[in-house]
Write a protein that holds these residues in place. Structure first.
Motif, PDB file in Angstrom:
ATOM      1  N   MET A   1       0.985  -1.126  -0.041  1.00 41.84           N
ATOM      2  CA  MET A   1      -0.106  -0.049  -0.040  1.00 41.84           C
ATOM      3  C   MET A   1       0.858   1.312   0.066  1.00 41.84           C
ATOM      4  N   ILE A   2       1.919   1.274   0.468  1.00 42.53           N
ATOM      5  CA  ILE A   2       2.872   2.340   0.695  1.00 42.53           C
ATOM      6  C   ILE A   2       4.236   1.942  -0.017  1.00 42.53           C
ATOM      7  N   GLU A   3       4.666   2.859  -0.778  1.00 44.50           N
ATOM      8  CA  GLU A   3       5.756   2.664  -1.856  1.00 44.50           C
ATOM      9  C   GLU A   3       7.142   3.642  -1.542  1.00 44.50           C
ATOM     10  N   PRO A   4       8.184   3.353  -1.979  1.00 40.64           N
ATOM     11  CA  PRO A   4       9.222   4.326  -1.639  1.00 40.64           C
ATOM     12  C   PRO A   4       8.777   5.739  -2.285  1.00 40.64           C
ATOM     13  N   GLY A   5       8.958   6.724  -1.671  1.00 39.35           N
ATOM     14  CA  GLY A   5       8.611   8.063  -2.207  1.00 39.35           C
ATOM     15  C   GLY A   5       7.293   8.579  -1.854  1.00 39.35           C
ATOM     16  N   ASP A   6       6.548   7.732  -1.351  1.00 37.77           N
ATOM     17  CA  ASP A   6       5.100   8.316  -0.954  1.00 37.77           C
ATOM     18  C   ASP A   6       5.280   9.219   0.351  1.00 37.77           C
ATOM     19  N   ARG A   7       4.250   9.863   0.547  1.00 38.14           N
ATOM     20  CA  ARG A   7       4.068  10.978   1.409  1.00 38.14           C
ATOM     21  C   ARG A   7       2.794  10.414   2.303  1.00 38.14           C
ATOM     22  N   VAL A   8       3.138  10.143   3.667  1.00 42.77           N
ATOM     23  CA  VAL A   8       2.059   9.595   4.386  1.00 42.77           C
ATOM     24  C   VAL A   8       1.710  10.636   5.328  1.00 42.77           C
ATOM     25  N   PHE A   9       0.473  10.769   5.619  1.00 44.70           N
ATOM     26  CA  PHE A   9      -0.197  11.439   6.605  1.00 44.70           C
ATOM     27  C   PHE A   9      -0.860  10.382   7.698  1.00 44.70           C
ATOM     28  N   ALA A  10      -0.275  10.450   8.955  1.00 39.97           N
ATOM     29  CA  ALA A  10      -0.572   9.580   9.832  1.00 39.97           C
ATOM     30  C   ALA A  10      -1.769  10.237  10.945  1.00 39.97           C
ATOM     31  N   ALA A  11      -2.723   9.945  11.101  1.00 40.82           N
ATOM     32  CA  ALA A  11      -3.745  10.554  12.069  1.00 40.82           C
ATOM     33  C   ALA A  11      -3.464   9.847  13.519  1.00 40.82           C
ATOM     34  N   PHE A  12      -2.324   9.692  13.996  1.00 32.57           N
ATOM     35  CA  PHE A  12      -1.763   9.562  15.292  1.00 32.57           C
ATOM     36  C   PHE A  12      -0.322  10.385  15.700  1.00 32.57           C
ATOM     37  N   PRO A  13      -0.414  10.382  16.932  1.00 33.42           N
ATOM     38  CA  PRO A  13       0.879  11.281  17.432  1.00 33.42           C
ATOM     39  C   PRO A  13       1.957  10.479  17.563  1.00 33.42           C
ATOM     40  N   ASN A  14       2.838  11.384  17.333  1.00 33.96           N
ATOM     41  CA  ASN A  14       4.374  10.616  17.414  1.00 33.96           C
ATOM     42  C   ASN A  14       4.991  11.575  18.604  1.00 33.96           C
ATOM     43  N   THR A  15       4.625  10.914  19.674  1.00 34.96           N
ATOM     44  CA  THR A  15       5.145  11.559  20.980  1.00 34.96           C
ATOM     45  C   THR A  15       6.357  11.001  21.367  1.00 34.96           C
ATOM     46  N   ASP A  16       7.130   9.712  20.996  1.00 27.87           N
ATOM     47  CA  ASP A  16       8.217   9.200  21.345  1.00 27.87           C
ATOM     48  C   ASP A  16       8.409   8.071  20.159  1.00 27.87           C
ATOM     49  N   SER A  17       9.488   7.231  20.465  1.00 24.37           N
ATOM     50  CA  SER A  17       9.996   5.930  19.365  1.00 24.37           C
ATOM     51  C   SER A  17       8.863   5.025  19.882  1.00 24.37           C
ATOM     52  N   ASN A  18       8.241   4.700  21.035  1.00 17.91           N
ATOM     53  CA  ASN A  18       7.264   3.504  21.051  1.00 17.91           C
ATOM     54  C   ASN A  18       5.931   4.137  21.242  1.00 17.91           C
ATOM     55  N   SER A  19       5.669   5.437  20.620  1.00 18.37           N
ATOM     56  CA  SER A  19       4.331   5.634  20.378  1.00 18.37           C
ATOM     57  C   SER A  19       3.862   5.089  19.022  1.00 18.37           C
ATOM     58  N   LEU A  20       2.519   4.933  18.765  1.00 14.68           N
ATOM     59  CA  LEU A  20       1.994   4.587  17.499  1.00 14.68           C
ATOM     60  C   LEU A  20       2.675   5.418  16.597  1.00 14.68           C
ATOM     61  N   GLY A  21       2.567   6.482  16.595  1.00 16.74           N
ATOM     62  CA  GLY A  21       3.045   7.417  15.420  1.00 16.74           C
ATOM     63  C   GLY A  21       4.596   7.268  15.211  1.00 16.74           C
ATOM     64  N   ARG A  52      -2.712  18.943   2.578  1.00 19.13           N
ATOM     65  CA  ARG A  52      -2.416  19.581   1.321  1.00 19.13           C
ATOM     66  C   ARG A  52      -0.961  20.026   1.235  1.00 19.13           C
ATOM     67  N   SER A  53      -0.435  20.842   1.990  1.00 20.88           N
ATOM     68  CA  SER A  53       1.017  21.579   2.118  1.00 20.88           C
ATOM     69  C   SER A  53       1.900  20.449   1.835  1.00 20.88           C
ATOM     70  N   ARG A  54       1.945  19.371   2.501  1.00 16.30           N
ATOM     71  CA  ARG A  54       2.858  18.293   2.623  1.00 16.30           C
ATOM     72  C   ARG A  54       2.617  17.436   1.275  1.00 16.30           C
ATOM     73  N   ASP A  55       1.701  17.598   0.574  1.00 16.55           N
ATOM     74  CA  ASP A  55       1.263  16.761  -0.651  1.00 16.55           C
ATOM     75  C   ASP A  55       1.015  15.099  -0.320  1.00 16.55           C
ATOM     76  N   CYS A  56       0.368  15.083   0.912  1.00 20.69           N
ATOM     77  CA  CYS A  56       0.314  13.629   1.443  1.00 20.69           C
ATOM     78  C   CYS A  56      -0.645  12.818   0.315  1.00 20.69           C
ATOM     79  N   ASN A  57       0.078  11.767   0.107  1.00 18.46           N
ATOM     80  CA  ASN A  57      -0.860  10.800  -1.164  1.00 18.46           C
ATOM     81  C   ASN A  57      -1.434   9.615  -0.469  1.00 18.46           C
ATOM     82  N   VAL A  58      -1.019   9.440   0.706  1.00 23.24           N
ATOM     83  CA  VAL A  58      -1.329   8.072   1.739  1.00 23.24           C
ATOM     84  C   VAL A  58      -1.958   8.388   2.941  1.00 23.24           C
ATOM     85  N   TYR A  59      -2.968   8.054   3.252  1.00 24.06           N
ATOM     86  CA  TYR A  59      -3.470   8.156   4.770  1.00 24.06           C
ATOM     87  C   TYR A  59      -3.524   6.953   5.650  1.00 24.06           C
TER      88      TYR A  59
END
Length: 269
Positions: A1-21, A52-59
Motif C-alpha cells: 500500500m505504501i511505496e518508496p517516495g510516498d508521502r504519508v499522513f498518519a492521524a496518530f501522535p508521534n510523541t516518542d519512538s514507542n508511540s504509535l506514530g 495539502r501543504s505536504r502533498d500527502c498521497n497516503v492516509y
C-alpha cells in the motif's frame, strides 16, 4: 500500500519512538517513504492544510476522520490510498471514502492488548490476514463454544511470545469471523473480518450510516442536549437524511469553523 517516495499522513501522535506514530514513522522510513503525524490538538482546517501543504498521497488513521478530511479538502485533496484502523466504520463511510480516493481502503485490525497489530488486508481486499506467527484467533458463540470458519461470533485471542502480558483465549468483545479457504492473492494465511463491538451501546454508531449519507456532513457527536452536526461551509444537510432522528432528539446543525477540532480522536463513542 505504501511505496518508496510516498508521502504519508498518519492521524496518530508521534510523541516518542514507542508511540504509535513513532512506530509507524520507523516502518515508513524503512520503506523509503515520508511521514507526518498529527499531534491531536489540530483543528480540522489545520489538518487539511497539513495534508495539502505536504502533498500527502497516503492516509493512515481512523476512517471517519479520513472522510471528514476528504470532504473538507474536496478537489484539492492529494490523498489517493488509505489504511484505516482504530475503529470499525459503516459501509456508507467506506464507500464514500473509496469514491473520493479512487481506490479501495486497506482495513487493519489491532488491539492494545495484542501489541497494536493483529490483522491486515492485502491488495485482494478480501479480509485481513492474521499475524499467525504471533497470535491465534478463534470464534465462539454466546455459550463460549468454538464456531467453524465462516461463522460470525466473538473474537477470542491467544498470543504467542509476549512476555509482559501473554493472553490465553482472551475475549475481545468484538464480532468477527474467520474466512474459509485461501485468499485470492494466493496466501494461505488465515483471514479475519470484523464488524464492530458485539454489544455496542453507542447511538451514534447506529446513526452513522444515515448521517454520513449526507455529503455535506463533516462530523457528528451526541451531546447532553442533543445531536450536533458539522456541515461544510455554505452547504445544507439533506432533510430526508434527518427524518426520524429529530423526532426523538434535538438536532443542531452548524457550519464548520476554523476553531473546530475533530469530535473524536479515535473510536466513535
Amino acid at each position: 500500500m505504501i511505496e518508496p517516495g510516498d508521502r504519508v499522513f498518519a492521524a496518530f501522535p508521534n510523541t516518542d519512538s514507542n508511540s504509535l506514530g513513532g512506530l509507524l514513522a520507523d516502518a515508513i522510513h524503512a520503506i523509503g517513504a515520508h511521514i507526518c503525524c498529527m499531534t491531536g490538538q489540530e483543528t480540522y482546517y489545520e489538518l487539511a492544510n497539513l495534508v495539502r501543504s505536504r502533498d500527502c498521497n497516503v492516509y493512515v488513521g481512523a476512517p471517519v476522520l479520513l472522510l471528514s478530511l476528504l470532504r473538507l479538502l474536496g478537489e484539492a485533496s492529494p490523498l489517493k490510498r488509505a489504511l484505516v484502523s482504530g475503529d470499525v466504520c459503516h459501509d456508507v463511510v467506506v464507500k464514500a471514502c473509496e469514491e473520493r480516493l479512487g481506490s479501495r481502503l486497506f482495513p487493519h485490525y489491532g488491539l492494545r492488548e495484542s501489541g497494536l497489530g493483529a490483522a491486515m488486508s492485502c491488495q485482494a481486499h478480501c479480509g485481513m490476514h492474521i499475524r499467525e506467527n504471533d497470535m491465534l484467533f478463534e470464534i465462539i458463540d454466546d455459550e463460549g463454544q468454538p464456531l467453524p470458519d465462516g461463522s460470525w461470533g466473538e473474537l477470542v485471542l491467544t498470543s504467542f511470545g509476549m512476555e509482559a502480558m501473554p493472553l490465553f483465549r482472551y475475549r475481545t468483545g468484538d464480532r468477527g469471523r474467520i474466512l474459509a479457504g485461501p485468499c485470492p492473492c494466493g496466501s494461505l494465511v488465515k483471514r479475519l473480518e470484523v464488524s464492530g463491538r458485539l454489544r455496542s451501546t453507542s447511538q451514534l454508531t447506529r446513526l452513522d450510516g444515515r448521517l454520513f449519507a449526507c455529503k455535506a456532513l463533516v462530523d457528528a457527536k451526541i451531546a447532553e442536549d442533543g445531536l450536533v452536526l458539522l456541515a461544510l461551509p455554505g452547504q445544507e444537510l439533506a432533510p430526508r437524511q434527518l427524518e426520524g432522528i429529530s423526532e426523538s432528539t434535538a438536532v443542531y446543525v452548524r457550519s464548520i469553523t476554523a476553531e473546530d477540532r475533530p469530535f473524536f480522536s479515535g473510536k466513535r463513542k
